[in-house]
Design an enzyme around this catalytic site. Sequence first.
Site, PDB file in Angstrom:
ATOM      1  N   SER A  40       0.578   2.984   7.200  1.00 34.88           N
ATOM      2  CA  SER A  40      -0.378   1.936   6.917  1.00 34.88           C
ATOM      3  C   SER A  40       0.209   0.778   6.504  1.00 34.88           C
ATOM      4  O   SER A  40      -0.590  -0.255   6.529  1.00 34.88           O
ATOM      5  CB  SER A  40      -1.212   2.464   5.666  1.00 34.88           C
ATOM      6  OG  SER A  40      -0.672   2.249   4.354  1.00 34.88           O
ATOM      7  N   LYS A  76       0.114  -1.022  -0.690  1.00 33.93           N
ATOM      8  CA  LYS A  76      -0.628  -1.889   0.128  1.00 33.93           C
ATOM      9  C   LYS A  76      -0.522  -3.235  -0.416  1.00 33.93           C
ATOM     10  O   LYS A  76       0.245  -3.543  -1.512  1.00 33.93           O
ATOM     11  CB  LYS A  76      -1.892  -1.553  -0.351  1.00 33.93           C
ATOM     12  CG  LYS A  76      -2.605  -0.058  -0.022  1.00 33.93           C
ATOM     13  CD  LYS A  76      -2.899   0.203   1.381  1.00 33.93           C
ATOM     14  CE  LYS A  76      -3.345   1.705   1.554  1.00 33.93           C
ATOM     15  NZ  LYS A  76      -2.826   2.485   2.712  1.00 33.93           N
TER      16      LYS A  76
END
Length: 179
Positions: A40, A76
């Site tokens: 991700s 993230k």
Amino acid sequence: MKEKNLKMLWAWIWALVVAVILALIIRFYLFVPIMVDGVSMMPTLRDGDRVIINRFDKIERFDVIVFREGKTDYIKRVIGLPGDEIEYRSDVLYVNGKKYEEPYLDTYRKKMKEGYLTENYSTKEMLKDGKVPKDTYFVLGDNRRASRDSRIVGPISKNKVLGTAPLSYWPIDNAKIIK
């Protein structure tokens, strides 16, 4: 002579004990290593990369952070801070109506054959009051098409954040300061 050697031995033992304690404090409380699991955050971070978490850094827009959700740690990028209104239109980020560049996405954007890397999105439509709530962050993975992030799970509470990830150190060929 024996007494002098014994004092020197105790001095070395004491220095070693202090060094080990300091190393443990630094390792477990200040700069914690963690392994990236998944794709991700590509191309910035790859599956299996190891990063250092800084628990005391002030979190700012575009910092890469690590947070815990249940028993899993996620990594993230912070896009929105508390009170921000986030919008993506035609693959362009707008924060509070101001356009922002995202150079860390250039590699993937160049590979795009059709569509957008980041689909159109607006906190106006998805969040209560249209803004990132107090004491939370709006986070996205750099691999926007393969990331479970705030677009799906909502803003991340500050109390779930373990710290920023300013440095990737392993494997050596991907060691870098994370930008």
